[in-house]
Design a protein around this motif. Sequence first.
Motif, PDB file in Angstrom:
ATOM      1  N   GLY A   1      -7.801  -0.283  -3.986  1.00 55.71           N
ATOM      2  CA  GLY A   1      -7.761  -1.041  -2.740  1.00 55.71           C
ATOM      3  C   GLY A   1      -6.535  -0.741  -1.897  1.00 55.71           C
ATOM      4  N   ARG A   2      -6.309  -1.581  -0.896  1.00 56.50           N
ATOM      5  CA  ARG A   2      -5.121  -1.436  -0.046  1.00 56.50           C
ATOM      6  C   ARG A   2      -3.934  -2.087  -0.732  1.00 56.50           C
ATOM      7  NH1 ARG A   2      -4.925  -3.580   5.429  1.00 56.50           N
ATOM      8  NH2 ARG A   2      -3.118  -2.226   5.556  1.00 56.50           N
ATOM      9  N   VAL A   3      -2.807  -1.381  -0.723  1.00 59.80           N
ATOM     10  CA  VAL A   3      -1.623  -1.826  -1.450  1.00 59.80           C
ATOM     11  C   VAL A   3      -0.435  -1.931  -0.503  1.00 59.80           C
ATOM     12  CG1 VAL A   3       0.018  -1.234  -3.281  1.00 59.80           C
ATOM     13  CG2 VAL A   3      -2.420  -0.776  -3.601  1.00 59.80           C
ATOM     14  N   ASN A   4       0.303  -3.031  -0.613  1.00 54.44           N
ATOM     15  CA  ASN A   4       1.577  -3.163   0.085  1.00 54.44           C
ATOM     16  C   ASN A   4       2.635  -2.534  -0.813  1.00 54.44           C
ATOM     17  OD1 ASN A   4       4.170  -4.130   0.943  1.00 54.44           O
ATOM     18  ND2 ASN A   4       3.148  -5.753   2.087  1.00 54.44           N
ATOM     19  N   ILE A   5       3.089  -1.330  -0.459  1.00 55.08           N
ATOM     20  CA  ILE A   5       3.997  -0.609  -1.346  1.00 55.08           C
ATOM     21  C   ILE A   5       5.410  -1.183  -1.316  1.00 55.08           C
ATOM     22  CG2 ILE A   5       2.697   1.543  -1.332  1.00 55.08           C
ATOM     23  CD1 ILE A   5       4.521   2.586   0.828  1.00 55.08           C
ATOM     24  N   LYS A   6       5.700  -2.027  -0.338  1.00 51.27           N
ATOM     25  CA  LYS A   6       7.031  -2.629  -0.255  1.00 51.27           C
ATOM     26  C   LYS A   6       7.199  -3.742  -1.282  1.00 51.27           C
ATOM     27  CE  LYS A   6      10.403  -4.471   3.025  1.00 51.27           C
ATOM     28  NZ  LYS A   6      10.654  -4.844   4.447  1.00 51.27           N
ATOM     29  N   ASP A   7       6.214  -4.650  -1.364  1.00 53.49           N
ATOM     30  CA  ASP A   7       6.335  -5.751  -2.325  1.00 53.49           C
ATOM     31  C   ASP A   7       5.428  -5.580  -3.545  1.00 53.49           C
ATOM     32  OD1 ASP A   7       3.762  -6.477  -1.541  1.00 53.49           O
ATOM     33  OD2 ASP A   7       4.395  -8.210  -0.375  1.00 53.49           O
ATOM     34  N   GLY A   8       4.670  -4.469  -3.593  1.00 53.95           N
ATOM     35  CA  GLY A   8       3.855  -4.185  -4.771  1.00 53.95           C
ATOM     36  C   GLY A   8       2.666  -5.101  -4.956  1.00 53.95           C
ATOM     37  N   SER A   9       2.168  -5.658  -3.864  1.00 51.42           N
ATOM     38  CA  SER A   9       0.996  -6.535  -3.962  1.00 51.42           C
ATOM     39  C   SER A   9      -0.260  -5.774  -3.548  1.00 51.42           C
ATOM     40  CB  SER A   9       1.164  -7.765  -3.071  1.00 51.42           C
ATOM     41  OG  SER A   9       1.215  -7.388  -1.700  1.00 51.42           O
ATOM     42  N   ILE A  10      -1.396  -6.210  -4.082  1.00 51.80           N
ATOM     43  CA  ILE A  10      -2.679  -5.632  -3.680  1.00 51.80           C
ATOM     44  C   ILE A  10      -3.218  -6.480  -2.534  1.00 51.80           C
ATOM     45  CG2 ILE A  10      -5.027  -5.100  -4.400  1.00 51.80           C
ATOM     46  CD1 ILE A  10      -3.962  -4.590  -7.181  1.00 51.80           C
ATOM     47  N   ILE A  11      -3.342  -5.872  -1.374  1.00 55.23           N
ATOM     48  CA  ILE A  11      -3.766  -6.599  -0.176  1.00 55.23           C
ATOM     49  C   ILE A  11      -5.231  -7.000  -0.279  1.00 55.23           C
ATOM     50  CG2 ILE A  11      -4.043  -6.452   2.334  1.00 55.23           C
ATOM     51  CD1 ILE A  11      -1.715  -4.393   2.292  1.00 55.23           C
ATOM     52  N   SER A  12      -6.060  -6.046  -0.700  1.00 58.49           N
ATOM     53  CA  SER A  12      -7.489  -6.354  -0.826  1.00 58.49           C
ATOM     54  C   SER A  12      -8.158  -5.385  -1.787  1.00 58.49           C
ATOM     55  CB  SER A  12      -8.182  -6.284   0.545  1.00 58.49           C
ATOM     56  OG  SER A  12      -8.062  -4.988   1.104  1.00 58.49           O
ATOM     57  N   TYR A  13      -9.004  -5.949  -2.651  1.00 57.68           N
ATOM     58  CA  TYR A  13      -9.864  -5.150  -3.535  1.00 57.68           C
ATOM     59  C   TYR A  13     -10.968  -6.070  -4.032  1.00 57.68           C
ATOM     60  CZ  TYR A  13     -11.539  -1.998  -7.167  1.00 57.68           C
ATOM     61  OH  TYR A  13     -12.327  -1.182  -7.949  1.00 57.68           O
ATOM     62  N   ALA A  14     -12.152  -5.938  -3.443  1.00 55.48           N
ATOM     63  CA  ALA A  14     -13.237  -6.901  -3.663  1.00 55.48           C
ATOM     64  C   ALA A  14     -13.878  -6.795  -5.042  1.00 55.48           C
ATOM     65  CB  ALA A  14     -14.308  -6.718  -2.585  1.00 55.48           C
ATOM     66  N   ARG A  15     -13.722  -5.668  -5.734  1.00 59.66           N
ATOM     67  CA  ARG A  15     -14.459  -5.465  -6.984  1.00 59.66           C
ATOM     68  C   ARG A  15     -13.832  -6.151  -8.198  1.00 59.66           C
ATOM     69  NH1 ARG A  15     -15.501  -0.898  -3.991  1.00 59.66           N
ATOM     70  NH2 ARG A  15     -17.729  -0.414  -3.802  1.00 59.66           N
ATOM     71  N   ILE A  16     -12.617  -6.678  -8.046  1.00 60.96           N
ATOM     72  CA  ILE A  16     -12.009  -7.507  -9.093  1.00 60.96           C
ATOM     73  C   ILE A  16     -11.729  -8.873  -8.475  1.00 60.96           C
ATOM     74  CG2 ILE A  16     -10.009  -7.845 -10.596  1.00 60.96           C
ATOM     75  CD1 ILE A  16      -9.811  -4.865 -10.951  1.00 60.96           C
TER      76      ILE A  16
END
Length: 385
Positions: A156-171
């Motif tokens: 999915g889309r990842v915020n590489i600054k804070d290491g969070s996953i912005i969106s990933y619908a399959r999980i």
Amino acid sequence: MERQPLRGNDIREYNEKLVLNLIHKNEGISQSQIAKITGLKAPTVLRIFSKLEEQGYIRQCAADKEKINKKGRKPVFFCVSPGIFNAIGIDFWSKYASVVAVDFCGNVLFKKVYHLKDGIKASETTLILKKLVIEAIEKSHIKKDRLLGIGIGAPGRVNIKDGSIISYARIKGMANFPLKKELEKSIGVPVFVHNNSSVIALSEYRYGIAKNIDSLLLILIRSGVGGALIDQGKIFTSRNSTALEIGHMSIDINGKKCTCGRKGCLEAYISEDSIISELQKITAFTSLDEITDKMVTPDFKKVIEKQSYYLFEGIKNLYQIFAPQGILIITRSMPVSTLLGNFINKRLKDDQLSKDNNLVILSDKYDPVLAGSGATDLVFDNFFA
């Protein structure tokens, strides 16, 4: 704010990391080669080498015969010490998670692939990743003070600054999910998160089939369709987050309905599930990694050729935006990857794209170990930054 001048200690530390990074990247390199590459004076290079060797970071080693000048005094070559540091790399998506532990030379000490159950939640996934990391540490006999960190290729889309996953619908629950924070809190070492397509592209660029292609566009076909661009050795990002979620690029506004609700998305036609659905009309199997060369019949080829039409439409759009030197297609089946690449090359010959440039189409099979090794590079790149 006025910029502060660099202190002598800052310059020395920068030069030491610069030299160590070059030794790390070039297995078997001499002091004279380092001086030539960096422009540092010979006494400075000698001092840095002496310090790094004394600290145990580097050691004398053999070099390839091509590197040795037959005339004159033979130079002494150096490599990094494998046991001085370690890193752990993870690649995961909705169906599998893989973990790799490596030493400072990149030698694989431990590897494991874990199947994730259908409908898994973000909290469960995080717990599994934590257990895989702990197992890798224990079975590789890694000391915590030698572990530089954990690199993760996440879907999915990842915020590489804070290491969070912005969106990933399959999980389930994997939206605005603080993956870096959760793992750092439970394991106690730095965690670096990037999109898995980007990590795989970087590993293929550095070590794999796409080595040294300066501008590389990766198309990763798994449960969805991911993309990544490597340009001059760097991953393309936008506003501190990963980009190129190309699976939801529309190639037909009146086309097949996608899981996202829109019509004509690329992954509605060439995701792993879409390809399997078409192939199951002529043969029985449930996963692309089950496909062998013996299963590639004329009817099989016709199905893949049809799917390649949709992929080619997407490639034409992407080329007009990024104009890469090479495009790498990866699936979990080498026969499928090869056929897609061959059919794309065939279509290129009849298209203006092939007449205007020297675009290279490459194909490869997804390798969880290579993906994990690419994730460890997130750790090493941060160390040398």
